[in-house]
Design a protein around this motif. Sequence first.
Motif, PDB file in Angstrom:
ATOM      1  N   UNK A   1      10.227 -11.840   7.218  1.00 58.13           N
ATOM      2  CA  UNK A   1       8.810 -12.152   7.357  1.00 58.13           C
ATOM      3  C   UNK A   1       7.892 -10.945   7.483  1.00 58.13           C
ATOM      4  N   UNK A   2       8.457  -9.758   7.542  1.00 61.70           N
ATOM      5  CA  UNK A   2       7.629  -8.549   7.642  1.00 61.70           C
ATOM      6  C   UNK A   2       7.140  -8.145   6.251  1.00 61.70           C
ATOM      7  N   UNK A   3       5.988  -7.482   6.206  1.00 62.61           N
ATOM      8  CA  UNK A   3       5.451  -7.008   4.932  1.00 62.61           C
ATOM      9  C   UNK A   3       5.598  -5.495   4.854  1.00 62.61           C
ATOM     10  N   UNK A   4       6.314  -5.052   3.813  1.00 66.26           N
ATOM     11  CA  UNK A   4       6.482  -3.614   3.566  1.00 66.26           C
ATOM     12  C   UNK A   4       5.686  -3.279   2.308  1.00 66.26           C
ATOM     13  N   UNK A   5       4.767  -2.339   2.450  1.00 66.74           N
ATOM     14  CA  UNK A   5       3.891  -1.933   1.341  1.00 66.74           C
ATOM     15  C   UNK A   5       4.355  -0.566   0.843  1.00 66.74           C
ATOM     16  N   UNK A   6       4.708  -0.486  -0.429  1.00 66.11           N
ATOM     17  CA  UNK A   6       5.178   0.779  -1.020  1.00 66.11           C
ATOM     18  C   UNK A   6       4.073   1.279  -1.946  1.00 66.11           C
ATOM     19  N   UNK A   7       3.604   2.501  -1.689  1.00 62.73           N
ATOM     20  CA  UNK A   7       2.383   2.985  -2.352  1.00 62.73           C
ATOM     21  C   UNK A   7       2.647   4.264  -3.131  1.00 62.73           C
ATOM     22  N   UNK A   8       2.129   4.308  -4.356  1.00 61.04           N
ATOM     23  CA  UNK A   8       2.133   5.567  -5.109  1.00 61.04           C
ATOM     24  C   UNK A   8       2.822   5.470  -6.449  1.00 61.04           C
ATOM     25  N   UNK A   9       3.662   6.463  -6.717  1.00 57.08           N
ATOM     26  CA  UNK A   9       4.319   6.586  -8.021  1.00 57.08           C
ATOM     27  C   UNK A   9       5.559   5.693  -8.071  1.00 57.08           C
ATOM     28  N   UNK A  10       5.320   4.407  -8.304  1.00 54.01           N
ATOM     29  CA  UNK A  10       6.430   3.439  -8.336  1.00 54.01           C
ATOM     30  C   UNK A  10       7.245   3.637  -9.613  1.00 54.01           C
ATOM     31  N   UNK A  11       6.560   3.983 -10.699  1.00 52.09           N
ATOM     32  CA  UNK A  11       7.196   4.080 -12.016  1.00 52.09           C
ATOM     33  C   UNK A  11       8.396   5.025 -12.014  1.00 52.09           C
ATOM     34  N   UNK A  12       8.246   6.180 -11.352  1.00 51.39           N
ATOM     35  CA  UNK A  12       9.304   7.192 -11.412  1.00 51.39           C
ATOM     36  C   UNK A  12      10.201   7.173 -10.175  1.00 51.39           C
TER      37      UNK A  12
ATOM     38  N   UNK B   1       3.197  -4.320   7.684  1.00 52.50           N
ATOM     39  CA  UNK B   1       3.857  -3.934   8.930  1.00 52.50           C
ATOM     40  C   UNK B   1       4.426  -2.525   8.815  1.00 52.50           C
ATOM     41  N   UNK B   2       4.677  -2.101   7.573  1.00 51.70           N
ATOM     42  CA  UNK B   2       5.092  -0.716   7.324  1.00 51.70           C
ATOM     43  C   UNK B   2       4.540  -0.301   5.968  1.00 51.70           C
ATOM     44  N   UNK B   3       4.066   0.929   5.907  1.00 48.33           N
ATOM     45  CA  UNK B   3       3.571   1.483   4.646  1.00 48.33           C
ATOM     46  C   UNK B   3       4.468   2.658   4.277  1.00 48.33           C
ATOM     47  N   UNK B   4       5.080   2.562   3.104  1.00 42.35           N
ATOM     48  CA  UNK B   4       5.927   3.651   2.624  1.00 42.35           C
ATOM     49  C   UNK B   4       5.173   4.382   1.513  1.00 42.35           C
ATOM     50  N   UNK B   5       4.798   5.627   1.792  1.00 44.08           N
ATOM     51  CA  UNK B   5       4.088   6.415   0.792  1.00 44.08           C
ATOM     52  C   UNK B   5       5.113   7.174  -0.054  1.00 44.08           C
ATOM     53  N   UNK B   6       4.872   7.225  -1.344  1.00 46.03           N
ATOM     54  CA  UNK B   6       5.802   7.909  -2.247  1.00 46.03           C
ATOM     55  C   UNK B   6       5.143   9.130  -2.860  1.00 46.03           C
ATOM     56  N   UNK B   7       5.963  10.132  -3.096  1.00 44.02           N
ATOM     57  CA  UNK B   7       5.514  11.385  -3.711  1.00 44.02           C
ATOM     58  C   UNK B   7       5.234  11.169  -5.197  1.00 44.02           C
ATOM     59  N   UNK B   8       4.199  11.842  -5.680  1.00 43.82           N
ATOM     60  CA  UNK B   8       3.972  11.883  -7.125  1.00 43.82           C
ATOM     61  C   UNK B   8       5.076  12.735  -7.732  1.00 43.82           C
ATOM     62  N   UNK B   9       5.888  12.148  -8.595  1.00 46.21           N
ATOM     63  CA  UNK B   9       7.051  12.872  -9.131  1.00 46.21           C
ATOM     64  C   UNK B   9       6.656  13.605 -10.413  1.00 46.21           C
TER      65      UNK B   9
ATOM     66  N   UNK C   1       3.871   0.809  10.884  1.00 40.09           N
ATOM     67  CA  UNK C   1       4.574   2.090  10.769  1.00 40.09           C
ATOM     68  C   UNK C   1       4.259   2.785   9.452  1.00 40.09           C
ATOM     69  N   UNK C   2       4.354   4.111   9.474  1.00 42.24           N
ATOM     70  CA  UNK C   2       4.189   4.914   8.263  1.00 42.24           C
ATOM     71  C   UNK C   2       5.528   5.570   7.941  1.00 42.24           C
ATOM     72  N   UNK C   3       5.953   5.402   6.675  1.00 42.35           N
ATOM     73  CA  UNK C   3       7.231   5.958   6.227  1.00 42.35           C
ATOM     74  C   UNK C   3       7.014   6.849   5.009  1.00 42.35           C
ATOM     75  N   UNK C   4       7.952   7.729   4.776  1.00 41.58           N
ATOM     76  CA  UNK C   4       7.957   8.550   3.559  1.00 41.58           C
ATOM     77  C   UNK C   4       9.384   9.055   3.376  1.00 41.58           C
ATOM     78  N   UNK C   5       9.935   8.957   2.156  1.00 45.81           N
ATOM     79  CA  UNK C   5      11.310   9.444   1.982  1.00 45.81           C
ATOM     80  C   UNK C   5      11.404  10.958   1.963  1.00 45.81           C
TER      81      UNK C   5
END
Length: 296
Positions: free
Chosen positions: A149-160, A210-218, A252-256
Amino acid sequence: MRHLLGIEGWRREEIEALLDRAEAHLPGGSASSSVLQGRVVANVFFEDSTRTRTSFEMAAKTLGAEVLNWTAQGSSISKGETLLDTVRNIEATGPVALVIRHRSSGAPHLAARHVRCAVINAGDGTHEHPSQALLDAFTLRRRWGALDGRTVLIVGDILHSRVARSNILCMKALGARVVVCGPPTLLPVGIQQLGTEVAMHLDPVLPQADAVMCLRLQTERQSESFFPSTREFSRLYGLNAQRASKMKEGALVMHPGPINRGVELAPAVADGARSVILEQVANGVAVRRAILEVCV
Ligand code: CP
């Protein structure tokens, strides 16, 4: 499980069993620290890495193994040696597992068909990064108890992003709602088929997460321009302090990692109270200990 090639095809109970095992591998946990005593794990990295390589090395060594660290730089790749010849020659020296990172999607899968030891995918092209998704899910599960039931939002360069693909599969399997957000040019066609929702504008969906995962521009995988400028990307999709103030309380804020500070994530947010970025890294060792334990 002999190889870990991807999250695709994993059932919820299989993911949960691995995460349960990782709990025992946390510092002070009940897992044995000698299951790989006398064995060698080979890190075979055709692409650069800080977190994944050091984390697998730490995981293997704290289980009693010796670690062979091979990198493409300085190797016979420069003389034209192929992927298969490289991995078969490294295998011939005696490791029980090859932890492989390669710029081509499917490279660890190909290697796994030609070696007898375990193969662990440490990131293949734009395809999958399964250990990253498992450590991300582990981090959220430890914070929340469960992802249902939690919402995880993944933001940025999803394509790569191999991280996005593995995380969508993993978090959906664990019962989360996953939304991806980025410029239309960086959203893969058909991504909804993985069970994710798609948003092209960040501000309306940010307060739901509930969590935002930011992704690097590859940029290393971008042969053409996918948006007008980095500044434009940051203005529309960067998580800055003003935007972060619109997030849910406790979100929460996440980043790999690695972070492009000031592009997808402002330093104040990366290092702020919401950030679990270093927690992700710390948990990665326990998750990779569990992966090595079950694969070898
Ligand atoms: N998250 C991740 O894969 O980081 P590295 O490229 O440093 O291994």
